[in-house]
Write a protein that holds these residues in place. Structure first.
Motif, PDB file in Angstrom:
ATOM      1  N   LEU A   4       0.862  -1.173   0.000  1.00 56.41           N
ATOM      2  CA  LEU A   4       0.000   0.000   0.000  1.00 56.41           C
ATOM      3  C   LEU A   4       0.900   1.225   0.000  1.00 56.41           C
ATOM      4  O   LEU A   4       1.715   1.404   0.904  1.00 56.41           O
ATOM      5  CB  LEU A   4      -0.907   0.006   1.235  1.00 56.41           C
ATOM      6  N   LYS A   6       0.741   5.037   0.270  1.00 59.96           N
ATOM      7  CA  LYS A   6      -0.153   6.120   0.668  1.00 59.96           C
ATOM      8  C   LYS A   6       0.317   7.434   0.048  1.00 59.96           C
ATOM      9  O   LYS A   6       1.489   7.591  -0.267  1.00 59.96           O
ATOM     10  CB  LYS A   6      -0.232   6.213   2.185  1.00 59.96           C
ATOM     11  N   SER A   7      -0.606   8.347  -0.127  1.00 59.88           N
ATOM     12  CA  SER A   7      -0.261   9.618  -0.760  1.00 59.88           C
ATOM     13  C   SER A   7       0.673  10.459   0.098  1.00 59.88           C
ATOM     14  O   SER A   7       1.312  11.385  -0.410  1.00 59.88           O
ATOM     15  CB  SER A   7      -1.523  10.412  -1.116  1.00 59.88           C
ATOM     16  N   ASP A   8       0.817  10.122   1.391  1.00 64.21           N
ATOM     17  CA  ASP A   8       1.767  10.839   2.247  1.00 64.21           C
ATOM     18  C   ASP A   8       3.190  10.298   2.098  1.00 64.21           C
ATOM     19  O   ASP A   8       4.111  10.751   2.781  1.00 64.21           O
ATOM     20  CB  ASP A   8       1.332  10.816   3.715  1.00 64.21           C
ATOM     21  N   SER A  10       4.188   7.144   2.776  1.00 61.12           N
ATOM     22  CA  SER A  10       4.453   5.935   3.559  1.00 61.12           C
ATOM     23  C   SER A  10       4.046   4.696   2.770  1.00 61.12           C
ATOM     24  O   SER A  10       3.183   4.756   1.886  1.00 61.12           O
ATOM     25  CB  SER A  10       3.726   5.991   4.902  1.00 61.12           C
ATOM     26  N   GLN A  11       4.697   3.576   3.080  1.00 60.30           N
ATOM     27  CA  GLN A  11       4.427   2.319   2.407  1.00 60.30           C
ATOM     28  C   GLN A  11       4.257   1.213   3.446  1.00 60.30           C
ATOM     29  O   GLN A  11       4.991   1.177   4.427  1.00 60.30           O
ATOM     30  CB  GLN A  11       5.565   1.967   1.457  1.00 60.30           C
ATOM     31  N   TYR A  14       0.388  -5.049   2.452  1.00 57.34           N
ATOM     32  CA  TYR A  14      -1.073  -5.079   2.441  1.00 57.34           C
ATOM     33  C   TYR A  14      -1.544  -6.484   2.058  1.00 57.34           C
ATOM     34  O   TYR A  14      -1.631  -6.819   0.873  1.00 57.34           O
ATOM     35  CB  TYR A  14      -1.611  -4.041   1.460  1.00 57.34           C
ATOM     36  N   ASN A  55      -0.035  11.401  -5.445  1.00 55.34           N
ATOM     37  CA  ASN A  55       0.828  10.418  -4.807  1.00 55.34           C
ATOM     38  C   ASN A  55       2.163  10.466  -5.560  1.00 55.34           C
ATOM     39  O   ASN A  55       2.318   9.858  -6.617  1.00 55.34           O
ATOM     40  CB  ASN A  55       0.187   9.021  -4.890  1.00 55.34           C
ATOM     41  N   ASP A  69      -4.245   7.018  -2.354  1.00 52.89           N
ATOM     42  CA  ASP A  69      -3.547   5.807  -1.941  1.00 52.89           C
ATOM     43  C   ASP A  69      -3.716   4.754  -3.034  1.00 52.89           C
ATOM     44  O   ASP A  69      -4.746   4.714  -3.723  1.00 52.89           O
ATOM     45  CB  ASP A  69      -4.129   5.277  -0.637  1.00 52.89           C
TER      46      ASP A  69
END
Length: 82
Positions: A4, A6-8, A10-11, A14, A55, A69
């Motif tokens: 996963l 994320k648009s911030d 972070s990974q 999943y 992202n 995301d």
């Protein structure tokens, strides 16, 4: 295992990528595959309509603008479940 992104930035691993509901949960809506190299990004089909944030990590991978995301899968993982 799917990742996963994320648009911030972070990974996270999943594990729920093998069901449609799991994919939809990850991206927050309807899914759309984006193919590149030997990978597939699963993105929110309506991400632009909902004005999700860009992202940067996924956009760099796919060499196109990706919002929200998303899930990164190998083509093998994608083909096994679709």
């Amino acid at each position: 295992m799917a990742v996963l992104i994320k648009s911030d930035g972070s990974q996270h691993d999943y594990p729920e990528y093998d069901t449609l509901q799991g994919k939809q949960k990850a991206v927050g809506g309807y899914i759309e595959p984006v193919y590149f190299d030997d990978k597939v990004l699963i993105v929110n089909e309506e991400g632009l309509i909902h004005q999700l944030p860009v992202n940067d990590t996924a956009s760099s991978m796919a060499q196109q603008i990706i919002v929200g995301d998303c899930l990164l899968l190998t083509r093998e993982e994608w083909n096994e479940n679709n």
